[in-house]
Design an enzyme around this catalytic site. Structure first.
Site, PDB file in Angstrom:
ATOM      1  N   ASN A  14       0.791  -1.233  -0.005  1.00  0.00           N
ATOM      2  CA  ASN A  14      -0.001  -0.034   0.165  1.00  0.00           C
ATOM      3  C   ASN A  14       0.948   1.106  -0.123  1.00  0.00           C
ATOM      4  OD1 ASN A  14      -1.768   2.141   0.056  1.00  0.00           O
ATOM      5  ND2 ASN A  14      -2.654   1.468   2.518  1.00  0.00           N
ATOM      6  N   TRP A  15       1.104   1.861  -1.174  1.00  0.00           N
ATOM      7  CA  TRP A  15       1.801   2.892  -1.373  1.00  0.00           C
ATOM      8  C   TRP A  15       1.322   4.252  -0.777  1.00  0.00           C
ATOM      9  CZ3 TRP A  15       4.080   2.334  -7.014  1.00  0.00           C
ATOM     10  CH2 TRP A  15       4.777   1.061  -7.106  1.00  0.00           C
ATOM     11  N   LYS A  16       0.082   4.167  -0.633  1.00  0.00           N
ATOM     12  CA  LYS A  16      -0.689   5.582  -0.108  1.00  0.00           C
ATOM     13  C   LYS A  16      -0.483   6.536  -0.997  1.00  0.00           C
ATOM     14  CE  LYS A  16      -0.362   3.461   4.464  1.00  0.00           C
ATOM     15  NZ  LYS A  16      -0.341   3.597   5.985  1.00  0.00           N
ATOM     16  N   HIS A  91      -9.696   1.465   4.807  1.00  0.00           N
ATOM     17  CA  HIS A  91      -8.654   1.798   5.402  1.00  0.00           C
ATOM     18  C   HIS A  91      -8.745   2.859   6.609  1.00  0.00           C
ATOM     19  CE1 HIS A  91      -4.386   2.818   6.389  1.00  0.00           C
ATOM     20  NE2 HIS A  91      -4.041   1.705   5.768  1.00  0.00           N
ATOM     21  N   GLU A  93      -7.131   5.273   7.607  1.00  0.00           N
ATOM     22  CA  GLU A  93      -6.773   6.637   7.141  1.00  0.00           C
ATOM     23  C   GLU A  93      -8.001   7.416   6.464  1.00  0.00           C
ATOM     24  OE1 GLU A  93      -2.988   5.487   5.159  1.00  0.00           O
ATOM     25  OE2 GLU A  93      -2.302   5.408   7.049  1.00  0.00           O
ATOM     26  N   GLU A 164      -5.801  -4.462  10.885  1.00  0.00           N
ATOM     27  CA  GLU A 164      -4.805  -3.208  10.828  1.00  0.00           C
ATOM     28  C   GLU A 164      -5.235  -2.603  12.408  1.00  0.00           C
ATOM     29  OE1 GLU A 164      -2.575  -1.964   7.206  1.00  0.00           O
ATOM     30  OE2 GLU A 164      -4.258  -0.837   7.252  1.00  0.00           O
ATOM     31  N   GLY A 170       2.218   2.603  10.980  1.00  0.00           N
ATOM     32  CA  GLY A 170       3.406   3.885  10.760  1.00  0.00           C
ATOM     33  C   GLY A 170       4.196   4.086  12.061  1.00  0.00           C
ATOM     34  N   SER A 201       3.072  -1.446  10.783  1.00  0.00           N
ATOM     35  CA  SER A 201       4.894  -1.763  10.969  1.00  0.00           C
ATOM     36  C   SER A 201       5.157  -3.115  10.697  1.00  0.00           C
ATOM     37  CB  SER A 201       4.597  -1.362  12.385  1.00  0.00           C
ATOM     38  OG  SER A 201       4.426   0.137  12.620  1.00  0.00           O
ATOM     39  N   GLY A 222       2.746  -0.803   4.341  1.00  0.00           N
ATOM     40  CA  GLY A 222       2.733   0.426   4.070  1.00  0.00           C
ATOM     41  C   GLY A 222       4.418   1.020   3.730  1.00  0.00           C
ATOM     42  N   GLY A 223       4.965   1.464   4.730  1.00  0.00           N
ATOM     43  CA  GLY A 223       6.216   2.114   4.764  1.00  0.00           C
ATOM     44  C   GLY A 223       7.137   1.299   4.173  1.00  0.00           C
TER      45      GLY A 223
HETATM   46  P1  13P Z   1       2.906   0.933   7.736  1.00  0.00           P
HETATM   47  O1  13P Z   1       3.086  -0.539   7.327  1.00  0.00           O
HETATM   48  O2  13P Z   1       3.669   1.739   7.398  1.00  0.00           O
HETATM   49  O3  13P Z   1       2.795   0.682   9.323  1.00  0.00           O
HETATM   50  O4  13P Z   1       1.301   0.776   7.089  1.00  0.00           O
HETATM   51  C1  13P Z   1       0.260   0.058   7.206  1.00  0.00           C
HETATM   52  C2  13P Z   1      -0.686   0.086   6.618  1.00  0.00           C
HETATM   53  O5  13P Z   1      -1.628   1.090   6.778  1.00  0.00           O
HETATM   54  C3  13P Z   1      -0.819  -0.645   5.367  1.00  0.00           C
HETATM   55  O6  13P Z   1      -2.300  -0.318   4.747  1.00  0.00           O
END
Ligand code: 13P
Length: 241
Positions: A14-16, A91, A93, A164, A170, A201, A222-223
């Site tokens: 997930n590159w956001k 998600h 976010e 999640e 993050g 994470s 994500g990251g």
């Molecule tokens: P991180 O891996 O950066 O914690 O993000 C998780 C996430 O929100 C994936 O959708």
């Protein structure tokens, strides 16, 4: 023979709202183009990424339930026609920053399924609930999200559930295997044998711990998905399972 029975782990990148340019997106996609990988770039890069991947599959980070007069939205039908196979829905976010409520998420899950796009439905508790230490309350919260988000869905097995915990996203603080196992048990009890991902994470140092949890089919990342060297390490760890 065993090789054929083994279910390959799913790693969803997930590159956001990253990276900044199509050139960077294409470079990153080429580096992580492996079987079992699902790449979720921002909308403007979907087609560019689609053109350079051969083994990975494509996901959208969001989906809308209809074509037509909906300014700023992208429909499940359009995504299907582009070759998108998965969509991240609900998600945290988006729930938090865009007030995306369960009724909306439910419409998106339904639209994705109707367009042969596999929803990756995100659920998980926030930091306050986590801090309370009340595990049964956490489970009830997740159970309620599943109930509302999957309302009217006759075959939930077509949905991938991504657990999640919001406090783990993050932050570098990932969840414990014991707690993830409890959530996995709850999801299986409610939905049967669905695929379940863990997200929050995930990195090369803890990927092994999450891949080894019974009932976990992969990870939503994500990251670490934006650094191809880290993501490749996670891919090779996932291949052990
Ligand atoms: P991180 O891996 O950066 O914690 O993000 C998780 C996430 O929100 C994936 O959708």
């Amino acid at each position: 023979m065993l090789k054929f029975l083994k279910m390959i782990k799913l790693l969803v990148a997930n590159w956001k709202a990253n990276p900044e340019t199509l050139t960077e997106a294409v470079r990153l996609a080429k580096n992580i183009d492996y079987t079992g990988v699902v790449i979720a770039p921002p909308f403007p890069f979907l087609d560019g990424v689609r053109k350079v991947i051969h083994k990975a599959k494509l996901a959208a980070q969001n989906v809308f339930w209809s074509d037509g007069p909906y300014t700023g939205e992208v429909s499940a039908n359009q995504l299907k026609k582009l070759g998108v196979r998965y969509a991240i829905i609900g998600h945290s976010e988006r729930r938090r920053n865009l007030n995306e409520i369960d009724a909306i998420i439910n419409k998106k899950v339904t639209a994705a399924l109707n367009n042969s796009i596999k929803p990756i439905l995100c659920v998980g508790e926030g930091p306050e609930l986590h801090k309370s230490g009340d595990h049964s309350k956490v489970l009830r919260f997740i159970d309620n999200q599943l109930k509302l988000d999957l309302h009217g869905i006759r075959n939930p097995r077509g949905v991938i559930i991504a657990y999640e915990p919001i406090w783990a996203i993050g932050t570098g603080n990932s969840d414990s295997t014991e707690h993830v196992s409890k959530v996995v048990a709850l999801i299986k009890e409610r939905l049967g044998s669905v695929s379940i991902l863990y997200g929050g994470s995930v990195n090369p140092n803890n990927a092994d711990k999450f891949m080894s949890i019974a009932g976990i089919s992969g990870a939503l990342i994500g990251g670490a998905s934006l650094k191809s060297s880290e993501f490749k390490k996670i891919i090779s760890i996932s291949k052990r399972y």
